[in-house]
Motif scaffolding. Structure first.
Motif, short mmCIF file in Angstrom:
data_model
loop_
_atom_site.label_atom_id
_atom_site.label_comp_id
_atom_site.label_asym_id
_atom_site.label_seq_id
_atom_site.Cartn_x
_atom_site.Cartn_y
_atom_site.Cartn_z
N HIS A 110 0.78 -1.30 0.13
CA HIS A 110 0.06 0.10 -0.08
C HIS A 110 0.87 1.25 -0.11
CE1 HIS A 110 -3.17 2.71 2.18
NE2 HIS A 110 -3.26 2.74 1.00
N CYS A 129 0.04 -5.11 8.48
CA CYS A 129 0.57 -3.70 8.41
C CYS A 129 -0.23 -2.85 9.03
CB CYS A 129 0.38 -3.25 6.83
SG CYS A 129 0.93 -1.70 6.68
N HIS A 132 -2.54 0.90 7.84
CA HIS A 132 -3.92 1.00 7.59
C HIS A 132 -4.39 -0.38 7.76
CE1 HIS A 132 -1.64 3.99 5.35
NE2 HIS A 132 -2.35 4.77 5.92
FE1 FES Z 1 0.37 -1.00 4.76
FE2 FES Z 1 -1.27 1.32 4.27
S1 FES Z 1 0.69 1.02 4.28
S2 FES Z 1 -2.01 -0.88 4.77
#
Ligand code: FES
Length: 214
Positions: A110, A129, A132
């Motif tokens: 992401h 992660c 987000h």
């Molecule tokens: Fe990993 Fe957004 S950077 S979910």
């Protein structure tokens, strides 16, 4: 995190053994150590979980890298943070409860936050992660929740007979370890790609003489 000393049994398939022998033959190579490591990919895959690799690619390109030893051993339930293929490329290796060894880029697809291993989540753990709340399947690297647009690139891992674990290549999101390895070998070491039977490669100098275990 749980850790045991149990190791999976090895029952090599005769076809894979023959392939292993061809690849290991001394006469084939000027990069003998490399070939011996590659040979364990086929042997490992044949015995289901001993050296199963998952792998994906350098986030910023298709550059190849030399094999890199990342651990003397990784036991079931253990994870390990390492860098591959470059020193800035965060990656994680995980030995699943059934012995399967997987490796991924630890950079979220992401917005590039660091991905963490959460062994206690679900039946097999998950890659998470925190930026987000992106979640990736531990066995495949596929996205299971949150905003990441694609699965984690993989790092192709193999385990040698002494138990040491090596990173030997990368594969893109959605690519199998074999596909990723073949793609890189076709570009950088076509003779090895041929010996491994990669599609599009020409088998050169294959022989069944002189093969031996790594
Ligand atoms: Fe990993 Fe957004 S950077 S979910």
């Amino acid at each position: 995190m749980t850790t045991t000393t149990e190791q999976p049994d090895a029952h090599p398939d005769p076809e894979q053994e023959a392939l292993h022998d061809r690849i290991s033959a001394d006469s084939l190579t000027t990069r003998r150590d490399y070939l011996r490591i590659v040979a364990t990919v086929s042997g490992g895959l044949a015995v289901g979980g001993v050296a199963v690799a998952a792998g994906v690619l350098h986030r910023h390109g298709d550059g190849t890298a030399d094999p890199k030893k990342i651990a003397d051993r990784i036991e079931r339930g253990q994870s390990l943070a390492f860098r591959y293929p470059g020193e800035d490329d965060r990656a994680v290796a995980i030995r699943m409860a059934d012995g399967t060894l997987v490796g991924y880029s630890a950079i979220c697809t992401h917005l590039a936050c660091a991905v963490l291993w959460r062994a206690e989540r679900g039946s097999e753990g998950e890659l998470y992660c925190p930026c987000h709340e992106g979640v990736f399947d531990a066995r495949t690297g596929d996205v299971t929740a949150g905003p990441p647009p694609r699965g984690l690139p993989k790092v192709v891992l193999v385990e040698r007979q002494d138990g040491s674990v090596w990173a030997i290549g990368t594969a893109r999101s959605g690519e199998s370890p074999q596909e990723g390895l073949c793609r890189q070998l076709l570009g950088s070491r076509p003779e090895v790609a041929g010996q491994l039977g990669c599609p599009g490669a020409r088998a050169e100098g294959a022989t069944t003489e002189g093969g031996r275990r790594v």
